[in-house]
Design a protein around this motif. Sequence first.
Motif, PDB file in Angstrom:
ATOM      1  N   ALA A  50       0.910  -1.199  -0.119  1.00  0.00           N
ATOM      2  CA  ALA A  50      -0.042  -0.019   0.026  1.00  0.00           C
ATOM      3  C   ALA A  50       0.881   1.451  -0.063  1.00  0.00           C
ATOM      4  O   ALA A  50       0.541   2.074  -0.643  1.00  0.00           O
ATOM      5  CB  ALA A  50      -1.006   0.093   1.183  1.00  0.00           C
ATOM      6  N   GLN A  51       1.925   1.211   0.860  1.00  0.00           N
ATOM      7  CA  GLN A  51       2.712   2.560   0.727  1.00  0.00           C
ATOM      8  C   GLN A  51       3.660   2.664  -0.523  1.00  0.00           C
ATOM      9  O   GLN A  51       3.542   3.596  -1.079  1.00  0.00           O
ATOM     10  CB  GLN A  51       4.247   2.252   1.834  1.00  0.00           C
ATOM     11  N   GLU A  52       3.814   1.459  -1.280  1.00  0.00           N
ATOM     12  CA  GLU A  52       4.460   1.487  -2.597  1.00  0.00           C
ATOM     13  C   GLU A  52       3.393   1.994  -3.511  1.00  0.00           C
ATOM     14  O   GLU A  52       3.628   3.097  -4.527  1.00  0.00           O
ATOM     15  CB  GLU A  52       4.964   0.041  -3.120  1.00  0.00           C
ATOM     16  N   ARG A  53       2.211   1.565  -3.408  1.00  0.00           N
ATOM     17  CA  ARG A  53       1.113   2.424  -4.183  1.00  0.00           C
ATOM     18  C   ARG A  53       0.972   3.827  -4.268  1.00  0.00           C
ATOM     19  O   ARG A  53       0.704   4.369  -4.996  1.00  0.00           O
ATOM     20  CB  ARG A  53      -0.284   1.488  -4.201  1.00  0.00           C
ATOM     21  N   ILE A  54       0.964   4.096  -3.065  1.00  0.00           N
ATOM     22  CA  ILE A  54       0.737   5.699  -2.491  1.00  0.00           C
ATOM     23  C   ILE A  54       1.954   6.454  -3.286  1.00  0.00           C
ATOM     24  O   ILE A  54       1.754   7.243  -4.004  1.00  0.00           O
ATOM     25  CB  ILE A  54       0.882   5.974  -1.126  1.00  0.00           C
ATOM     26  N   GLY A  55       3.082   5.686  -3.390  1.00  0.00           N
ATOM     27  CA  GLY A  55       4.393   6.442  -3.890  1.00  0.00           C
ATOM     28  C   GLY A  55       4.126   6.488  -5.304  1.00  0.00           C
ATOM     29  O   GLY A  55       4.422   7.588  -6.208  1.00  0.00           O
ATOM     30  N   ASN A  56       3.586   5.362  -5.846  1.00  0.00           N
ATOM     31  CA  ASN A  56       3.430   5.097  -7.420  1.00  0.00           C
ATOM     32  C   ASN A  56       2.225   6.271  -7.807  1.00  0.00           C
ATOM     33  O   ASN A  56       2.217   6.766  -8.911  1.00  0.00           O
ATOM     34  CB  ASN A  56       2.691   3.793  -7.755  1.00  0.00           C
ATOM     35  N   GLU A  57       1.250   6.444  -6.803  1.00  0.00           N
ATOM     36  CA  GLU A  57       0.240   7.293  -7.196  1.00  0.00           C
ATOM     37  C   GLU A  57       0.598   8.871  -7.341  1.00  0.00           C
ATOM     38  O   GLU A  57       0.487   9.574  -8.069  1.00  0.00           O
ATOM     39  CB  GLU A  57      -0.775   7.644  -6.171  1.00  0.00           C
ATOM     40  N   GLN A  58       1.728   9.070  -6.359  1.00  0.00           N
ATOM     41  CA  GLN A  58       2.461  10.559  -6.535  1.00  0.00           C
ATOM     42  C   GLN A  58       3.137  10.688  -7.769  1.00  0.00           C
ATOM     43  O   GLN A  58       3.195  11.618  -8.476  1.00  0.00           O
ATOM     44  CB  GLN A  58       3.394  10.464  -5.354  1.00  0.00           C
ATOM     45  N   ILE A  59       3.737   9.633  -8.285  1.00  0.00           N
ATOM     46  CA  ILE A  59       4.598   9.593  -9.407  1.00  0.00           C
ATOM     47  C   ILE A  59       3.854   9.659 -10.731  1.00  0.00           C
ATOM     48  O   ILE A  59       3.975  10.389 -11.599  1.00  0.00           O
ATOM     49  CB  ILE A  59       5.461   8.544  -9.659  1.00  0.00           C
ATOM     50  N   ARG A  60       2.549   8.927 -10.597  1.00  0.00           N
ATOM     51  CA  ARG A  60       1.267   9.191 -11.692  1.00  0.00           C
ATOM     52  C   ARG A  60       1.084  10.746 -11.762  1.00  0.00           C
ATOM     53  O   ARG A  60       0.813  11.090 -12.871  1.00  0.00           O
ATOM     54  CB  ARG A  60       0.278   8.315 -11.407  1.00  0.00           C
ATOM     55  N   GLU A  61       0.666  11.349 -10.620  1.00  0.00           N
ATOM     56  CA  GLU A  61       0.321  12.540 -10.687  1.00  0.00           C
ATOM     57  C   GLU A  61       1.280  13.736 -11.257  1.00  0.00           C
ATOM     58  O   GLU A  61       1.111  14.569 -11.846  1.00  0.00           O
ATOM     59  CB  GLU A  61      -0.016  13.083  -9.226  1.00  0.00           C
ATOM     60  N   LEU A  62       2.589  13.014 -11.135  1.00  0.00           N
ATOM     61  CA  LEU A  62       3.819  14.000 -11.615  1.00  0.00           C
ATOM     62  C   LEU A  62       3.885  13.648 -12.999  1.00  0.00           C
ATOM     63  O   LEU A  62       3.890  14.834 -13.915  1.00  0.00           O
ATOM     64  CB  LEU A  62       5.226  13.432 -11.036  1.00  0.00           C
ATOM     65  N   LEU A  63       3.608  12.528 -13.613  1.00  0.00           N
ATOM     66  CA  LEU A  63       3.505  12.320 -15.142  1.00  0.00           C
ATOM     67  C   LEU A  63       2.195  13.184 -15.580  1.00  0.00           C
ATOM     68  O   LEU A  63       2.526  13.686 -16.806  1.00  0.00           O
ATOM     69  CB  LEU A  63       3.614  10.813 -15.450  1.00  0.00           C
ATOM     70  N   ARG A  64       1.384  12.962 -14.918  1.00  0.00           N
ATOM     71  CA  ARG A  64      -0.036  13.837 -15.509  1.00  0.00           C
ATOM     72  C   ARG A  64       0.443  15.246 -15.918  1.00  0.00           C
ATOM     73  O   ARG A  64      -0.026  16.110 -16.357  1.00  0.00           O
ATOM     74  CB  ARG A  64      -1.150  13.382 -14.551  1.00  0.00           C
ATOM     75  N   ALA A  65       1.024  15.917 -14.573  1.00  0.00           N
ATOM     76  CA  ALA A  65       1.168  17.332 -14.605  1.00  0.00           C
ATOM     77  C   ALA A  65       2.137  17.525 -15.731  1.00  0.00           C
ATOM     78  O   ALA A  65       2.003  18.808 -16.376  1.00  0.00           O
ATOM     79  CB  ALA A  65       2.095  17.561 -13.104  1.00  0.00           C
TER      80      ALA A  65
END
Length: 124
Positions: free
Chosen positions: A25-40
């Motif tokens: 779950a912690q890894e997925r949270i990190g991945n979600e942050q990176i996904r947001e970065l890529l979307r930005a």
Amino acid sequence: MYNPQLQPQRQRTAERTSPQDSTGAQERIGNEQIRELLRAYGLRTSLIRLKVIDALHSADRSGRSIGVRGVHAQLEQLDIPLSFLSVREVLKRLCTEGVISLGDDKCYSLQPAARAVLEQNALR
């Protein structure tokens, strides 16, 4: 044959968490942050981009920058089978898009704006 009574059992099993699941779950949270970065930055999400940015972010949190070989070695340690050329191409693309920068020492680091996006999303 389909048994509708089995479906609720599967859902309950999936809802249970163990100590190992919390790490995921912690890894997925990190991945979600990176996904947001890529979307930005208008970039698609891919496994290699997630892993490369995660490696660069880890190095950044440690106060260092790393080169292509360092990123590739870090991914190999995590048993992520990516070729050196693939890692290099992803780094070039992220550099072109302004997510990361290449220093005079041939090491990559996150741009301040990208770092801010990751840190902003971490606070949520």
